[in-house]
Structures are given as C-alpha cells and as structure tokens.
Design a protein around this motif. Structure first.
Motif, PDB file in Angstrom:
ATOM      1  N   TYR A 168      -3.187  -0.203 -14.549  1.00 28.09           N
ATOM      2  CA  TYR A 168      -3.636  -1.954 -15.666  1.00 28.09           C
ATOM      3  C   TYR A 168      -5.515  -1.959 -16.679  1.00 28.09           C
ATOM      4  N   GLY A 169      -5.362  -0.697 -16.471  1.00 23.88           N
ATOM      5  CA  GLY A 169      -6.794   0.122 -17.436  1.00 23.88           C
ATOM      6  C   GLY A 169      -7.911   0.110 -16.271  1.00 23.88           C
ATOM      7  N   ARG A 170      -7.662  -0.440 -14.797  1.00 21.97           N
ATOM      8  CA  ARG A 170      -9.045   0.422 -14.018  1.00 21.97           C
ATOM      9  C   ARG A 170      -9.270   1.921 -14.311  1.00 21.97           C
ATOM     10  N   LEU A 171      -8.418   2.456 -14.198  1.00 18.40           N
ATOM     11  CA  LEU A 171      -8.986   3.949 -14.463  1.00 18.40           C
ATOM     12  C   LEU A 171      -8.644   4.983 -16.087  1.00 18.40           C
ATOM     13  N   ASP A 172      -9.603   4.966 -16.147  1.00 18.11           N
ATOM     14  CA  ASP A 172     -10.324   6.377 -17.926  1.00 18.11           C
ATOM     15  C   ASP A 172     -10.656   7.940 -16.980  1.00 18.11           C
ATOM     16  N   LEU A 173      -9.420   8.339 -16.664  1.00 15.00           N
ATOM     17  CA  LEU A 173      -9.539   9.962 -16.419  1.00 15.00           C
ATOM     18  C   LEU A 173      -9.265  10.043 -17.994  1.00 15.00           C
ATOM     19  N   ARG A 174     -11.148  11.184 -18.113  1.00 11.90           N
ATOM     20  CA  ARG A 174     -11.348  11.687 -18.782  1.00 11.90           C
ATOM     21  C   ARG A 174     -11.578  13.451 -18.237  1.00 11.90           C
ATOM     22  N   LEU A 175     -10.456  13.663 -19.519  1.00 14.51           N
ATOM     23  CA  LEU A 175     -10.989  15.755 -19.653  1.00 14.51           C
ATOM     24  C   LEU A 175     -11.484  16.102 -20.122  1.00 14.51           C
ATOM     25  N   HIS A 176     -12.353  17.343 -19.612  1.00 11.39           N
ATOM     26  CA  HIS A 176     -13.292  18.263 -19.606  1.00 11.39           C
ATOM     27  C   HIS A 176     -13.106  19.225 -20.130  1.00 11.39           C
ATOM     28  N   ALA A 177     -13.249  20.044 -20.685  1.00 15.88           N
ATOM     29  CA  ALA A 177     -12.456  21.641 -20.799  1.00 15.88           C
ATOM     30  C   ALA A 177     -13.356  22.537 -21.420  1.00 15.88           C
ATOM     31  N   THR A 178     -12.690  23.652 -21.043  1.00  9.96           N
ATOM     32  CA  THR A 178     -13.165  25.123 -21.290  1.00  9.96           C
ATOM     33  C   THR A 178     -13.310  25.714 -22.730  1.00  9.96           C
ATOM     34  N   PRO A 179     -13.219  25.802 -23.997  1.00  9.69           N
ATOM     35  CA  PRO A 179     -12.969  26.104 -24.657  1.00  9.69           C
ATOM     36  C   PRO A 179     -12.248  27.329 -24.863  1.00  9.69           C
ATOM     37  N   ARG A 180     -12.426  28.400 -23.203  1.00  9.92           N
ATOM     38  CA  ARG A 180     -12.195  29.291 -23.720  1.00  9.92           C
ATOM     39  C   ARG A 180     -11.401  30.205 -22.562  1.00  9.92           C
ATOM     40  N   TRP A 181     -10.783  31.553 -22.834  1.00  8.67           N
ATOM     41  CA  TRP A 181      -9.941  32.121 -21.047  1.00  8.67           C
ATOM     42  C   TRP A 181     -11.230  32.636 -20.884  1.00  8.67           C
TER      43      TRP A 181
END
Length: 426
Positions: free
Chosen positions: A124-137
């Motif tokens: 209900y909007g209580r969780l904001d799961l934010r992604l941070h991804a490495t740009p390369r292998w």
C-alpha cells in the motif's frame, strides 16, 4: 537478435558512496573478505535479535524458533524490515569461458521496475524498493561449472561461489550503502542452473565495508526470467517462508498447500499478492485493520478486498483481515481476494479462508488454504493447482472448519465492494 530494454532509472543510495579505492587498499579489502568468508556458508537460519511491537491483539501469534516463523509479536532484526526505502544492489557476474550474450541493463530491466512495483502495490505504498545496478559485468575467477551450481547445491560449492563473488565485486561496490544484495549470474554461461536461484544465509554474519551481511540473493535465472521470481526471493530477505510443498523425490505437485495464493507458494500463481497475515507481519497492515475473534459466539465483519488501493498512500483503509485463534500457535485467517492490484489475474475471487501455524517451518506448511469448493476445480490451463483456484467462498456460502468448531459464512457484497462475513465459533 534481442532488443535492449531501457535502462532502469538510477537512485542515489542512502549515503554517498566512497568512490573508487586506491588499488592497494582495494586489494587489502578483497583479501579481508576472503578471510572472513572462510566461515561456513549455508542456507540455515537463526533466531537473531528481536524487536518488540506495540501490545498485540490476542489473535497475533507469538514468534517461535521455526525458520521464518509467522509469529507477529516481535520482529527478527536479522532480517531487513520492509518499510519506507530499501536500497538493493544488483551485481552481474560473468565467467571466463563464456562471453555474455546479454547486457547488465537488459537483465536489470528484466527484474525492475516490476519487482519494485509489486512490493509498492502489496505494501500500500509503505515500501519503496530501489534498485542500484552495476553498469558492467564482473568476471568470476572460475567457469560456472567449477562451482557445481544446482538446486540442491552442496555447502562447499555454494561457499566457494559466494566467496569468489564477494572478492571480485567488493573493490568496486560499497556494500555498506545497501540493505540487500543480488548476485546475478550470466544466464547463458555453461554450468548456470536456472533452478538454483536461492537466498544464501550465512550461519554467522560477515562484516564487509563496515556493515554486517547476513544473506545474499543468488540469481541464476534464464533471460527473460520467470515472473515474480525475484519478488519471491526478496520475500525471504523480509523473513517470509516458502509456502510450497516440496515432494520428497522432487517430482509431483508442489502447490498443494496454497495453490495460486501468495507468491511465496509459487511465483507463477494467478493471485500472487501476499496473504493478509504476511502483510500484517511485515508492517503493511496494523492491528486496526484486523478483526480478532476471541470468545465463542457469533461476530459480523465488513472486509475490504485485500488488494484495494487505499485512498491515502501508505495506509490501508478498513478491515482487511479477520483472525480466529484456534490454538497456541494457530489461527484461521479470513480475507477477501478480488482481481485487483497484484491479483489482477485471479481465477475466482471471494472470501478466502486459510490456516496459519507459527510453529511450522518454511516449506513445512506454515499456511494452508482451506478449500471452499472441495468437489470442484477451476482454471485448469493457467492455475498452478486447479483444485484450490476456486477456494474462495461466494455470497451465501459457508465453510465449516474443525468439525464445526468455526463456521465462516458470506452474507453479502455491497455495491461499494465490502464483503459482509459472519464468523461463528463454539
């Protein structure tokens, strides 16, 4: 040729990264990680520290020592609390014998924003799961087959994989900036088994970049990945149990406990929204959203559909769950499931009744859906377990539980969507 999806939007972590380390310092830190990880790595869990909650109503079961116990009286601080902003780091691992056929941005977009959106709706909007991804292998030191990757992976091979993955990624990632970590293996590399995706728990937490790591999500999925698979694994990071029934020989029906209901049973389910009991455990529902049925007698309840979006973001409106205490570690839970939100593809909506046991471990049946129509099934071509696809009760129907000790009757559904339910207990 595979098209390249748009790169998911980047979010700043909770505190600024320290930036690249001098090569000598980075080497020292990687060596430190290797030393720490000589500790045994396994898939076991542990009780962990606890945090109390406000006085719980009588139907809120107490947490036990069972793995991923569904008790609600305390929170296990060994797990990430899924409230407000949770920052997740996704690292992509390649292998020296297999040039990747996909890009990190493709794999990241395969999981996000879908996973974040799932939890935003569920909470209900209580969780904001934010992604941070490495740009390369990031290249692993050994071919994938050298680690023996498999669903029932031996502890030695799993420990070697995690140890090497931390060693090669730590110089470029400040793990102290993130709440959870996904290690995503090249899906096309020989030796990567798509059945091996799992949360790896450390028997003792390890310290990396000044923060304790207790578990890492290891992802070995195909591209494109199974629907909701990352949301399922992330649920374990939030201390939710597996709800499937694993056959002893690995063959047969895995979905006899809960069928399509709740993604912790099956990520392929038609109604993957977490049970109301899970939402209460995770802090997305409060005691004000739960009707507890205590004394013998008859009570009336007006239940809002579990997946209905609240008027005010971050706060569910109305009663979403009724619970009947039936034993020291057991309740009957009653909620309404309709084709809303994460349940848009639900087979048959209505009033769903299920049993919760706080002393039953993950994958042992801590939740059991009770079938309101045991003589029939539905959605045979799409349901993971058709006998439970039509489990919910409709208006005018009654479910008798425990030889009539508890009776749940659906009286009406109003024009505004509330369901009137009568619960009678001896």
């Amino acid at each position: 040729m595979r098209s390249t999806p748009p790169t998911p939007p980047a979010h700043p972590p909770r505190r600024a990264a320290r930036g690249g380390l001098p090569r000598r310092a980075a080497a020292r830190r990687a060596a430190s990680v290797l030393t720490v990880l000589t500790a045994v790595v396994g898939t076991s869990s542990f009780a962990g520290p606890t945090t109390g909650r406000p006085a719980a109503p009588p139907c809120a079961l107490q947490r036990t020592d069972a793995h991923h116990s569904l008790g609600l009286d305390t929170w296990n601080d060994a797990y990430v609390r899924p409230e407000r902003t949770v920052d997740a780091m996704m690292v992509f691992l390649s292998f020296p014998d297999a040039p990747p056929l996909t890009s990190p941005s493709q794999l990241a977009a395969d999981h996000f924003p879908a996973t974040g959106n799932f939890f935003e709706r569920a909470s209900y909007g209580r969780l904001d799961l934010r992604l941070h991804a490495t740009p390369r292998w990031t290249r692993m030191p050994k071919p994938a087959h050298a680690y023996g990757i498999a669903r029932d992976w031996d502890a030695e091979g799993r420990a070697a994989f995690v140890r090497d993955a931390l060693a090669v990624t730590d110089p470029g990632v400040d793990f102290g900036d993130y709440d959870l970590v996904y290690f995503v293996a090249d899906p096309d590399a020989p030796g990567v088994d798509s059945d091996a995706t799992k949360v790896v728990n450390f028997r003792e937490p390890i310290t990396v970049d000044g923060t304790e790591l207790r578990r890492i999500v290891t992802v070995f999925e195909r591209f494109p990945a199974d629907r909701n698979v990352l949301a399922h694994e992330t649920g374990h990071v939030f201390d939710l149990p597996d709800l499937y029934n694993r056959p002893h020989d690995g063959k047969g029906d895995w979905d006899t406990y809960v069928g399509d209901w709740d993604l912790m049973g099956s990520q392929f389910g038609l109604a993957p929204d977490p049970f109301g009991w899970h939402k209460w455990k995770l802090g997305w529902l409060d005691a004000e959203h739960v009707d507890c049925v205590g004394s013998p007698g008859t009570s009336l309840h007006s239940l809002q559909p579990l997946g209905r979006t609240p008027v005010r973001r971050g706060h569910a409106a109305g009663t979403r769950l009724a619970a009947v205490r039936t034993g020291p570690n057991e309740v009957l839970a009653v909620e309404v499931r309709e084709p809303l939100g994460n349940d848009a593809r639900v087979c048959r909506g209505g009033v769903l009744v299920y049993r919760v046991r706080s002393d039953t471990a993950s994958a042992g049946g801590p939740v059991e859906v009770l079938d309101g129509h045991p003589e029939s099934s539905a959605c045979r071509t799409t349901s993971v377990h058709p006998p439970l696809a039509d489990a919910p009760l409709g208006v005018g129907e009654t479910l008798s539980v425990d030889d009539g000790a508890v009776r749940v009757t659906v009286l009406d559904r109003s024009v505004t969507g509330e369901w009137a339910v009568r619960i009678t207990r001896r």
